[in-house]
Design a protein around this motif. Structure first.
Motif, PDB file in Angstrom:
ATOM      1  N   GLY A 182      28.312 -33.587   1.195  1.00 17.96           N
ATOM      2  CA  GLY A 182      28.052 -34.919   0.661  1.00 17.96           C
ATOM      3  C   GLY A 182      26.682 -35.079   0.014  1.00 17.96           C
ATOM      4  O   GLY A 182      26.309 -36.177  -0.377  1.00 17.96           O
ATOM      5  N   GLN A 183      25.925 -34.003  -0.084  1.00 17.61           N
ATOM      6  CA  GLN A 183      24.577 -34.047  -0.663  1.00 17.61           C
ATOM      7  C   GLN A 183      24.459 -32.958  -1.726  1.00 17.61           C
ATOM      8  O   GLN A 183      25.193 -31.986  -1.709  1.00 17.61           O
ATOM      9  CB  GLN A 183      23.529 -33.770   0.424  1.00 17.61           C
ATOM     10  N   PRO A 184      23.482 -33.129  -2.617  1.00 11.76           N
ATOM     11  CA  PRO A 184      23.220 -32.022  -3.545  1.00 11.76           C
ATOM     12  C   PRO A 184      22.627 -30.844  -2.758  1.00 11.76           C
ATOM     13  O   PRO A 184      22.121 -31.023  -1.647  1.00 11.76           O
ATOM     14  CB  PRO A 184      22.199 -32.598  -4.522  1.00 11.76           C
ATOM     15  N   GLU A 185      22.727 -29.671  -3.320  1.00 11.15           N
ATOM     16  CA  GLU A 185      22.151 -28.487  -2.678  1.00 11.15           C
ATOM     17  C   GLU A 185      20.679 -28.745  -2.333  1.00 11.15           C
ATOM     18  O   GLU A 185      19.951 -29.330  -3.120  1.00 11.15           O
ATOM     19  CB  GLU A 185      22.270 -27.291  -3.623  1.00 11.15           C
ATOM     20  N   THR A 186      20.261 -28.333  -1.142  1.00 10.11           N
ATOM     21  CA  THR A 186      18.895 -28.547  -0.679  1.00 10.11           C
ATOM     22  C   THR A 186      18.154 -27.220  -0.622  1.00 10.11           C
ATOM     23  O   THR A 186      18.601 -26.289   0.048  1.00 10.11           O
ATOM     24  CB  THR A 186      18.904 -29.182   0.733  1.00 10.11           C
ATOM     25  N   CYS A 187      17.042 -27.137  -1.332  1.00  6.08           N
ATOM     26  CA  CYS A 187      16.203 -25.934  -1.294  1.00  6.08           C
ATOM     27  C   CYS A 187      15.096 -26.178  -0.278  1.00  6.08           C
ATOM     28  O   CYS A 187      14.463 -27.230  -0.280  1.00  6.08           O
ATOM     29  CB  CYS A 187      15.644 -25.630  -2.667  1.00  6.08           C
ATOM     30  N   PHE A 188      14.900 -25.221   0.614  1.00  6.35           N
ATOM     31  CA  PHE A 188      14.020 -25.465   1.753  1.00  6.35           C
ATOM     32  C   PHE A 188      12.929 -24.442   1.950  1.00  6.35           C
ATOM     33  O   PHE A 188      12.024 -24.649   2.758  1.00  6.35           O
ATOM     34  CB  PHE A 188      14.852 -25.568   3.044  1.00  6.35           C
ATOM     35  N   LEU A 189      12.956 -23.328   1.240  1.00  5.59           N
ATOM     36  CA  LEU A 189      11.934 -22.301   1.466  1.00  5.59           C
ATOM     37  C   LEU A 189      11.743 -21.493   0.207  1.00  5.59           C
ATOM     38  O   LEU A 189      12.706 -21.116  -0.460  1.00  5.59           O
ATOM     39  CB  LEU A 189      12.371 -21.378   2.617  1.00  5.59           C
ATOM     40  N   SER A 190      10.501 -21.225  -0.105  1.00  2.27           N
ATOM     41  CA  SER A 190      10.160 -20.417  -1.258  1.00  2.27           C
ATOM     42  C   SER A 190       9.523 -19.129  -0.746  1.00  2.27           C
ATOM     43  O   SER A 190       8.569 -19.171   0.027  1.00  2.27           O
ATOM     44  CB  SER A 190       9.178 -21.189  -2.138  1.00  2.27           C
ATOM     45  N   LEU A 191      10.080 -17.987  -1.145  1.00  2.00           N
ATOM     46  CA  LEU A 191       9.592 -16.691  -0.680  1.00  2.00           C
ATOM     47  C   LEU A 191       8.704 -16.052  -1.729  1.00  2.00           C
ATOM     48  O   LEU A 191       8.957 -16.159  -2.922  1.00  2.00           O
ATOM     49  CB  LEU A 191      10.771 -15.767  -0.368  1.00  2.00           C
ATOM     50  N   LEU A 212       8.710  -8.153  -3.809  1.00  2.00           N
ATOM     51  CA  LEU A 212       7.553  -7.404  -4.296  1.00  2.00           C
ATOM     52  C   LEU A 212       6.658  -8.302  -5.136  1.00  2.00           C
ATOM     53  O   LEU A 212       5.442  -8.274  -4.997  1.00  2.00           O
ATOM     54  CB  LEU A 212       8.005  -6.181  -5.092  1.00  2.00           C
ATOM     55  N   ASP A 213       7.275  -9.077  -6.020  1.00  2.00           N
ATOM     56  CA  ASP A 213       6.532 -10.108  -6.753  1.00  2.00           C
ATOM     57  C   ASP A 213       7.514 -11.129  -7.292  1.00  2.00           C
ATOM     58  O   ASP A 213       8.720 -10.966  -7.178  1.00  2.00           O
ATOM     59  CB  ASP A 213       5.642  -9.513  -7.856  1.00  2.00           C
ATOM     60  N   GLY A 214       6.982 -12.209  -7.824  1.00  2.00           N
ATOM     61  CA  GLY A 214       7.816 -13.301  -8.302  1.00  2.00           C
ATOM     62  C   GLY A 214       8.048 -14.325  -7.205  1.00  2.00           C
ATOM     63  O   GLY A 214       7.302 -14.375  -6.220  1.00  2.00           O
ATOM     64  N   ARG A 215       9.091 -15.120  -7.381  1.00  2.00           N
ATOM     65  CA  ARG A 215       9.391 -16.168  -6.396  1.00  2.00           C
ATOM     66  C   ARG A 215      10.891 -16.410  -6.314  1.00  2.00           C
ATOM     67  O   ARG A 215      11.558 -16.533  -7.332  1.00  2.00           O
ATOM     68  CB  ARG A 215       8.668 -17.453  -6.788  1.00  2.00           C
ATOM     69  N   VAL A 216      11.392 -16.476  -5.095  1.00  2.00           N
ATOM     70  CA  VAL A 216      12.797 -16.757  -4.820  1.00  2.00           C
ATOM     71  C   VAL A 216      12.851 -17.940  -3.867  1.00  2.00           C
ATOM     72  O   VAL A 216      12.080 -18.012  -2.906  1.00  2.00           O
ATOM     73  CB  VAL A 216      13.508 -15.529  -4.194  1.00  2.00           C
ATOM     74  N   THR A 217      13.762 -18.865  -4.141  1.00  2.00           N
ATOM     75  CA  THR A 217      13.933 -20.033  -3.293  1.00  2.00           C
ATOM     76  C   THR A 217      15.240 -19.910  -2.529  1.00  2.00           C
ATOM     77  O   THR A 217      16.246 -19.468  -3.075  1.00  2.00           O
ATOM     78  CB  THR A 217      13.954 -21.312  -4.157  1.00  2.00           C
ATOM     79  N   LEU A 218      15.205 -20.322  -1.267  1.00  2.00           N
ATOM     80  CA  LEU A 218      16.410 -20.358  -0.447  1.00  2.00           C
ATOM     81  C   LEU A 218      16.937 -21.783  -0.415  1.00  2.00           C
ATOM     82  O   LEU A 218      16.170 -22.730  -0.224  1.00  2.00           O
ATOM     83  CB  LEU A 218      16.115 -19.881   0.975  1.00  2.00           C
ATOM     84  N   CYS A 219      18.248 -21.933  -0.614  1.00  2.00           N
ATOM     85  CA  CYS A 219      18.885 -23.243  -0.678  1.00  2.00           C
ATOM     86  C   CYS A 219      20.139 -23.247   0.191  1.00  2.00           C
ATOM     87  O   CYS A 219      20.740 -22.202   0.430  1.00  2.00           O
ATOM     88  CB  CYS A 219      19.283 -23.569  -2.119  1.00  2.00           C
ATOM     89  N   MET A 220      20.519 -24.452   0.651  1.00  2.98           N
ATOM     90  CA  MET A 220      21.718 -24.624   1.469  1.00  2.98           C
ATOM     91  C   MET A 220      22.572 -25.754   0.915  1.00  2.98           C
ATOM     92  O   MET A 220      22.041 -26.695   0.326  1.00  2.98           O
ATOM     93  CB  MET A 220      21.345 -24.994   2.910  1.00  2.98           C
ATOM     94  N   ARG A 221      23.862 -25.631   1.165  1.00  2.00           N
ATOM     95  CA  ARG A 221      24.778 -26.724   0.838  1.00  2.00           C
ATOM     96  C   ARG A 221      24.828 -27.674   2.036  1.00  2.00           C
ATOM     97  O   ARG A 221      24.938 -27.242   3.177  1.00  2.00           O
ATOM     98  CB  ARG A 221      26.181 -26.178   0.571  1.00  2.00           C
ATOM     99  N   VAL A 222      24.714 -28.942   1.750  1.00  2.00           N
ATOM    100  CA  VAL A 222      24.819 -29.971   2.779  1.00  2.00           C
ATOM    101  C   VAL A 222      25.988 -30.863   2.359  1.00  2.00           C
ATOM    102  O   VAL A 222      25.956 -31.412   1.256  1.00  2.00           O
ATOM    103  CB  VAL A 222      23.518 -30.797   2.888  1.00  2.00           C
TER     104      VAL A 222
END
Length: 155
Positions: free
Chosen positions: A68-77, A56-66
């Motif tokens: 051997g890598q730090p968590e990767t955030c790939f999309l902001s809703l 409805l408002d604000g911002r949420v980011t979607l992240c994945m575990r990869v």
């Protein structure tokens, strides 16, 4: 919006456009508005299917575990976008949803929503159509990101 939304508030969301007032009322009865503070995790990658959310408002980011890598955030809703689509398919969460900016989300219980979709195929079709359109847009955006990161094919 606070607590349970009205049918008019539900009807203003693109995910439910094309549905009747009666259908908006049925959806509103299943829905609740929740506020999440920045830094809150709405759900984690790998969690069992849960509820469906609409921003409805604000911002949420979607992240994945990869591995051997730090968590990767790939999309902001942002406002109007769907969060937790995997609940529609009764699948585990495919990403972690983390609140970046205080967010108000419309939460719809997936079991009640899927039951409504089974009872009223018009609602089910309209919802799935809108959800797939949004997923297609996200897929295209992801492809463009990959091209930016790794160059054009054949180069």
């Amino acid at each position: 919006m606070a607590g349970h939304p009205s049918a008019d508030e539900v009807g203003q969301l693109s995910l439910f456009s094309g549905l009747s007032r009666d259908e908006h009322e049925r959806l509103a009865a299943l829905a609740e508005v929740e506020t999440f503070e920045a830094g809150t995790t709405v759900f984690d990658e790998g969690d069992p299917p849960g509820d469906l959310y609409v921003m409805l408002d604000g911002r949420v980011t979607l992240c994945m575990r990869v591995p051997g890598q730090p968590e990767t955030c790939f999309l902001s809703l942002r406002s109007g976008e769907l969060l937790g689509w995997s609940a529609l398919l009764r699948r585990r969460r495919v990403a972690t949803a983390r609140v970046v900016q205080r967010a108000q989300l419309l939460r719809i219980g997936a079991s009640g929503l899927l039951e409504l979709c089974e009872e009223d195929h018009h609602v089910g079709y309209a919802l799935m159509r809108q959800a797939f359109e949004e997923m297609a847009d996200r897929l295209q955006g992801t492809r463009l990101q990959l091209l930016d990161m790794f160059g054009k094919p054949g180069s």
